[in-house]
Design a protein around this motif. Sequence first.
Motif, PDB file in Angstrom:
ATOM      1  N   SER A 111       0.870   5.601   5.854  1.00 47.00           N
ATOM      2  CA  SER A 111       1.348   4.278   5.286  1.00 47.00           C
ATOM      3  C   SER A 111       2.684   4.074   5.554  1.00 47.00           C
ATOM      4  O   SER A 111       3.330   3.120   5.863  1.00 47.00           O
ATOM      5  CB  SER A 111       0.872   4.176   3.938  1.00 47.00           C
ATOM      6  OG  SER A 111      -0.169   4.538   3.630  1.00 47.00           O
ATOM      7  N   VAL A 147      -8.184   7.711  -4.293  1.00 50.40           N
ATOM      8  CA  VAL A 147      -7.396   6.489  -4.193  1.00 50.40           C
ATOM      9  C   VAL A 147      -6.414   6.325  -3.303  1.00 50.40           C
ATOM     10  O   VAL A 147      -6.126   5.149  -2.876  1.00 50.40           O
ATOM     11  CB  VAL A 147      -6.843   6.410  -5.695  1.00 50.40           C
ATOM     12  CG1 VAL A 147      -5.827   4.990  -6.037  1.00 50.40           C
ATOM     13  CG2 VAL A 147      -7.735   6.656  -6.931  1.00 50.40           C
ATOM     14  N   SER A 148      -5.821   7.477  -2.884  1.00 48.03           N
ATOM     15  CA  SER A 148      -4.603   7.244  -1.938  1.00 48.03           C
ATOM     16  C   SER A 148      -5.243   6.502  -0.453  1.00 48.03           C
ATOM     17  O   SER A 148      -4.841   5.951   0.284  1.00 48.03           O
ATOM     18  CB  SER A 148      -3.991   8.738  -1.553  1.00 48.03           C
ATOM     19  OG  SER A 148      -3.208   8.777  -2.691  1.00 48.03           O
ATOM     20  N   GLU A 179       0.567   9.174   2.657  1.00 44.28           N
ATOM     21  CA  GLU A 179       1.626   8.474   2.416  1.00 44.28           C
ATOM     22  C   GLU A 179       2.765   8.633   3.588  1.00 44.28           C
ATOM     23  O   GLU A 179       3.373   7.560   3.946  1.00 44.28           O
ATOM     24  CB  GLU A 179       2.530   9.380   1.003  1.00 44.28           C
ATOM     25  CG  GLU A 179       3.082  10.644   1.670  1.00 44.28           C
ATOM     26  CD  GLU A 179       2.064  11.631   1.868  1.00 44.28           C
ATOM     27  OE1 GLU A 179       2.463  12.661   2.385  1.00 44.28           O
ATOM     28  OE2 GLU A 179       0.888  11.609   1.414  1.00 44.28           O
ATOM     29  N   GLN A 224       2.028   2.225  -3.564  1.00 46.59           N
ATOM     30  CA  GLN A 224       0.938   2.695  -4.299  1.00 46.59           C
ATOM     31  C   GLN A 224       0.468   4.029  -3.892  1.00 46.59           C
ATOM     32  O   GLN A 224       0.381   4.792  -4.787  1.00 46.59           O
ATOM     33  CB  GLN A 224      -0.442   1.890  -4.360  1.00 46.59           C
ATOM     34  CG  GLN A 224      -0.136   0.383  -4.410  1.00 46.59           C
ATOM     35  CD  GLN A 224       0.700   0.138  -5.962  1.00 46.59           C
ATOM     36  OE1 GLN A 224       0.212   0.777  -6.653  1.00 46.59           O
ATOM     37  NE2 GLN A 224       1.594  -0.838  -5.698  1.00 46.59           N
ATOM     38  N   VAL A 225       0.584   4.201  -2.443  1.00 45.32           N
ATOM     39  CA  VAL A 225       0.122   5.753  -2.365  1.00 45.32           C
ATOM     40  C   VAL A 225       1.389   6.631  -2.531  1.00 45.32           C
ATOM     41  O   VAL A 225       1.003   7.786  -2.616  1.00 45.32           O
ATOM     42  CB  VAL A 225       0.124   5.510  -0.757  1.00 45.32           C
ATOM     43  CG1 VAL A 225      -0.160   6.977  -0.073  1.00 45.32           C
ATOM     44  CG2 VAL A 225      -1.210   4.849  -0.333  1.00 45.32           C
ATOM     45  N   MET A 249      -8.161   5.069  -0.287  1.00 46.82           N
ATOM     46  CA  MET A 249      -8.537   3.787  -0.385  1.00 46.82           C
ATOM     47  C   MET A 249      -7.295   2.777   0.090  1.00 46.82           C
ATOM     48  O   MET A 249      -7.397   1.584   0.404  1.00 46.82           O
ATOM     49  CB  MET A 249      -9.181   3.384  -1.703  1.00 46.82           C
ATOM     50  CG  MET A 249     -10.496   4.121  -2.126  1.00 46.82           C
ATOM     51  SD  MET A 249     -10.901   4.113  -3.826  1.00 46.82           S
ATOM     52  CE  MET A 249     -11.052   2.201  -3.979  1.00 46.82           C
ATOM     53  N   PHE A 250      -6.008   3.079  -0.638  1.00 47.19           N
ATOM     54  CA  PHE A 250      -4.878   2.426  -0.261  1.00 47.19           C
ATOM     55  C   PHE A 250      -4.397   2.350   0.918  1.00 47.19           C
ATOM     56  O   PHE A 250      -3.878   1.418   1.624  1.00 47.19           O
ATOM     57  CB  PHE A 250      -3.816   2.508  -1.307  1.00 47.19           C
ATOM     58  CG  PHE A 250      -3.944   1.770  -2.649  1.00 47.19           C
ATOM     59  CD1 PHE A 250      -3.672   0.498  -3.038  1.00 47.19           C
ATOM     60  CD2 PHE A 250      -4.372   2.630  -3.813  1.00 47.19           C
ATOM     61  CE1 PHE A 250      -3.759   0.011  -4.139  1.00 47.19           C
ATOM     62  CE2 PHE A 250      -4.502   2.042  -5.089  1.00 47.19           C
ATOM     63  CZ  PHE A 250      -4.257   0.717  -5.112  1.00 47.19           C
ATOM     64  N   ALA A 276       0.787  -1.156  -0.139  1.00 47.65           N
ATOM     65  CA  ALA A 276       0.007  -0.098   0.045  1.00 47.65           C
ATOM     66  C   ALA A 276       0.831   1.243  -0.041  1.00 47.65           C
ATOM     67  O   ALA A 276       0.548   2.211  -0.687  1.00 47.65           O
ATOM     68  CB  ALA A 276      -0.935  -0.148   1.335  1.00 47.65           C
ATOM     69  N   THR A 277       2.001   1.144   0.728  1.00 40.00           N
ATOM     70  CA  THR A 277       2.896   2.387   0.862  1.00 40.00           C
ATOM     71  C   THR A 277       3.572   2.749  -0.618  1.00 40.00           C
ATOM     72  O   THR A 277       3.514   3.786  -1.073  1.00 40.00           O
ATOM     73  CB  THR A 277       3.948   2.134   1.759  1.00 40.00           C
ATOM     74  OG1 THR A 277       3.273   1.948   3.175  1.00 40.00           O
ATOM     75  CG2 THR A 277       4.965   3.170   1.538  1.00 40.00           C
TER      76      THR A 277
END
Length: 810
Positions: free
Chosen positions: A280, A217-218, A277, A190-191, A220-221, A187-188
Amino acid sequence: MTSKLSCYHCNEPVPAGIHLHTCINDIEQPMCCPGCQAVSQAIVDAGLNNYYKYRTEPGSKQNALVPEELSSFSAYDLPEVQQDFVHKYGSLDETSLSIDGITCAACSWLIEHKIGQIPGVHSINVNSTTQRAFIQWSSEAVPLSQILNQISQIGYQAAPYQVDEQEIQSKKSSRVFLLRLGLAGFATMQVMMFALALYAGYFTDLELQYRDYFRWVSMMFAAPVVLYSAVPFYFSAIRALLSGRLNMDVSVSIAIIAAFSASCMATINGNGEVYFESVSMFTFFLLLGRYFEQNAKQKASVSSSNLHKLIPLTAHLVTKDVTEEIPAKKLKLDDVVIVKPGEVVPADGLIIEGKSSFNESMLTGEQMPVIKTVQATVYAGTINVEQPIRVRVSALGKDQLVSEIIRLQELAANTKPKISLIADRLARYFTGTILTIAALTYSFWLWKSADDAFWITLSVLVATCPCALALATPTAVTCATAIFTKIGVITRKAGVFEKLPMINHVVFDKTGTLTQGELKIRQVDSMANLSQNELLTLCAALERESQHPIAQVFKQYDESTLKVTNSNHVVGRGIEANINSKVYRIGNAQFCHYDNEPTQQQCIYLAESCDAQQSVDIKSSKAFKVIGRVIFEDAIRLDAKQTVSSLHKSGFKVSIASGDAQQAVKQIANSVGIKNVYAELTPAGKLKLINRLQKSGDQVVMFGDGINDAPVLAGADLSVAMGSGTAIAKNSADLILLGDHLLRFNHAVAVAKKTTQIIKQNLVWALGYNLFILPLAVSGYVVPYIAAIGMSASSLIVVSNSLRILRIRV
């Protein structure tokens, strides 16, 4: 009609017409009564099926029904279940518990505080590094099930420590932990991709719909990271707050939840800053630090966990000259087993036939085989190297030497040194201080620059998390304990790692310490009309009840026809007793009034009273006449001279204190290079000597046999005993040296000095980092994700530094 079935629990016949069963290991087993069915079901429900797999005797018949509200913990109160993990220590019971959910030193404190208040609990020490607790309690005052229930009520799951179950649970926990870590890492990444786009928007015109899209989107991740990966931090924080205490996970949880909540609000409202970010990345690096910490725990504790595995599963039982292979768990006391070359001894016992050498490295760390013959003791887990032997079983289960060593290791690992207690207390105060500073920081920046207040406060909470401070001591002590086990040194009491580096004066006992303690008769001199055999028979009768090493030499000459009465043991001098209406004395020259020139050999004298009717005053010079003398020889330990020389080179003062004759002690002292000689001392005299040395400013360590020298061992700053098998459980020393190698004490000192050095380095680094980063974070110079990286790196440095202890070569 009598039933052919037997109750699977108690082995009693199942009465006709009774159809009760319990499903054990997927098989329906018959039960003789509702009581046995209820108890067996309680054992099964508690997940203790291995009791039936490894038990050596049937359970006791249960005549009463177990109440329906019996919890799963109640099975641990059954004697047949406790026999595998509960050890008796005087009037107290003691055991090691495996506890799930411990994340830091504050968790240990919470459990100790809660359980320590229960009436009947004598002591509890929790080791946050190994996630185990060592507890002593009175079973008459409080059952074990109540203790386990109390631990459960405060959010932890506890069960008696059993090696196989512990490993299964550890693997299961590791899989879950890796899932949390992997999810946070994925997840990190992606974010961070979307965060780069958002950061780029500060320098270029980013359309509003794209900005909002990237934020949604961030979120959600980041949501699985906050709602799943970070859950252990929340539970730890809640438990601490419910107990009225603070731990490091309180500030961590506040930082994660606050940052995520504020970011969600900004995303929903379409204005403000987002920190997905940072949240995460912070969670990922924190979990990464905990992952390396778990690896450190497993590496440090693997040696003690594997000791039980060295005991074989089967044994060759001899019954009426027929040998059959049976499970080693079914052996009973006094059974005779055959151990073939290359096989592992299945239980502690005495050799009754044969002679062979044994590799005892699993106990002592020494690879050279030890030769043993008839009447010698062999230990479970050691390897027969050369010839087949027959062994009569003398100890089983928790009474075996390997079990005693594991118990002592648990005691040592769960006993916290003073520096650890200081670090734990400091971490708690530090957390409270950081939360206060964070609140003040937020207030200040809210007044000065409201837009920056939140992320600066977040950076303060993240950057100053005291994880490294809490890890500084326990990881180092656990690693050092593992090294001690590897080199054959067992610690029994707290403070060993602090005391060893401070020692500057080493005092050795002679017999059994500098020497091997296996005396042999070298010469017998008769000074009356007695044959050598008659003289030795008299000596054996007088020494019959003594536990002194000299007494063991005469055992083979003892004849039960000689009746000994009015036996009087004069400590440090000898024994006086009546035999066939005559009064005899056996002991040193002074005790037996031998005025001739003393021999330089170690010897004892046998004297007969001139007055056959009664005992006379010890100080009387004409009361006894010497009728014989026995001269002994006792080989010096192979590494005694090297040990003394190494101590001298390291700057230690070295002395010898013994109750033996002056000349004999001087001879040994000269052989090993010791100049300070104190001979003919009683135990009280040795204690006075130690006290005198301490008053002169010396920090004194005393070597003894652990039994006869109990007073002086207790009086020294640090005490060391030679671990000769069965004596391990009886001695009162701080350190036990397994095997026959004095040089291991020098190695232990080196390990302790290195450990103390590393603990100080860890504390300096942990405190120094926090003091350095705090003003930068408060001033707004550290962004949250950089704070997360710095905090995790600090913890990793501390753990890695502690792991250097495992690389010590001794």
